[in-house]
Design an enzyme around this catalytic site. Structure first.
Site, short mmCIF file in Angstrom:
data_model
loop_
_atom_site.label_atom_id
_atom_site.label_comp_id
_atom_site.label_asym_id
_atom_site.label_seq_id
_atom_site.Cartn_x
_atom_site.Cartn_y
_atom_site.Cartn_z
N ASP A 127 -36.92 17.24 57.34
CA ASP A 127 -36.55 15.79 56.20
C ASP A 127 -35.45 15.54 56.22
O ASP A 127 -34.72 13.89 55.81
CB ASP A 127 -35.96 17.49 55.51
N ALA A 186 -44.37 -0.61 51.18
CA ALA A 186 -44.73 -0.30 49.80
C ALA A 186 -44.19 -1.08 49.10
O ALA A 186 -43.24 -2.15 49.79
CB ALA A 186 -43.74 0.86 50.19
N ARG A 244 -54.11 5.49 41.56
CA ARG A 244 -54.40 7.38 42.18
C ARG A 244 -53.15 7.21 42.58
O ARG A 244 -51.95 6.65 42.99
CB ARG A 244 -54.77 7.01 43.20
#
Ligand code: ADP
Length: 320
Positions: A127, A186, A244
């Site tokens: 993380d 993105a 999706r």
């Protein structure tokens, strides 16, 4: 110091094996006996312990996961569990422990140190959510895994002119989502550290991009935000693009560690043992400005992490 233990605790991460290997080899080279403690603090309480030598850690540097297994152990947080763990240390003559894990595991290491079992902590988690260090073991491998997974989905998303909304693991830390989001190009990135107006930052952004003739979209959402299915439906309805949702989940945690994870883990393992040799306790090994250094665990746990605003700005500016 003649005998030490090593354990991995909390969520596993690629590179933990490289750290274990470095700890065992450094200790053996310095004439110490090393015990591998299985399943984190649970193994310490239950005496699930075996002696390791330089050959016990052969052929693990390239493997994900942890050869010592990992666990979450609630009993250890209670005084009785802690007492049993300390008794095990006395029984096996363990005079110091290297703890590889996250913040929770560090709290355990601090408690043991306070009770007379010197501990040195090593940050191991995909993380990158440990405040005191710029880098946690497993982070780079995980980033690369996310990138590869999303690249694969991208091929089909592109062929069908669709949108995918990807949920990325990462506890309450957006580092994985932000960095992987930039790496996969993105259109929108949603992370917990930066407040996000879905209408403005996702929907309007996709609509604006559609006007430039873009037909497929990737939206990266940090785990803590959630709601990826609902977001995919919303995008579909408002932007008219088939959408999706995918949740990468534990696939992010596996795989062979990258060069960076192997090298950082090896350095940290080595330095952790050096700290024990020099009689130090309650320290965490960290990577700061590309150098290995260390802090008091208590001080490290009190530090505050901030998101890289500049990086977010870059992502925002170029993802259109
Ligand atoms: P991580 O180390 O990845 O943050 P956890 O938060 O689950 O993972 O912690 C791992 C283990 O560390 C716990 O199962 C527990 O045994 C021990 N631990 C966590 N928090 C504490 C605490 N406050 N005091 C003592 N031990 C703790």
């Amino acid at each position: 110091m003649k005998t030490i233990g090593v354990l991995t605790s909390g969520g596993d991460a690629p590179g933990m094996n490289a750290a274990i290997r470095a700890v065992v080899r450094t200790a053996c080279e310095n004439g110490m006996k090393v015990y591998g403690i299985n399943r984190g603090y649970a193994g310490l309480i239950e005496e699930d312990i075996r002696e390791l030598n330089i050959r016990s850690v052969s052929d693990i540097i390239h493997r994900g996961g942890t050869m010592l297994y990992s666990a979450r152990c609630l009993e250890f947080k209670e005084e009785a569990g802690m007492k049993k763990a300390i008794e095990t240390c006395h029984k096996f003559g363990i005079e110091g422990i290297v703890v590889i894990g996250g913040d929770g595991s560090f709290r355990g290491a601090r408690d043991l140190s306070l009770r007379g079992v010197p501990c040195i902590a090593i940050p191991g988690t995909i993380d990158n959510d440990i405040v005191s260090t710029d880098y946690t073991i497993g982070y780079d491998t995980c980033l690369n895994t996310i990138m590869q997974m999303v690249d694969r989905v991208r091929d089909t998303v592109e062929s069908h002119s669709r949108c995918i909304v990807v949920e990325v693991m990462g506890n309450r830390c957006g580092d994985l989502t932000l960095n992987a989001g930039i790496a996969v190009g993105a259109t929108a990135i949603v992370i917990p550290e930066i407040s996000c107006d879905i209408e403005k930052h996702v929907i309007e952004r996709i609509k604006r991009t559609q006007k430039t003739d873009k037909k497929h979209f990737i939206v990266m959402v940090a785990e803590g935000i959630g709601g990826v299915e609902a977001l995919a439906r919303k995008i579909e309805q408002e932007c008219g693009v088939e959408s999706r949702a995918i949740v990468l989940g534990h696939v992010q945690r596996g795989g062979s560690p990258t060069v960076k994870d192997r090298v950082v883990a090896s350095q940290m393992g080595y330095y952790a043992v050096q700290k024990l040799i020099s009689g130090e306790s309650n320290r965490v090994i960290v990577l700061k400005n590309d150098s290995i250094t260390d802090y008091d665990i208590y001080e490290a746990l009190c530090m505050k992490k901030s998101v890289d605003d500049q990086l977010y700005k870059v992502a925002h500016e170029i993802s259109i």
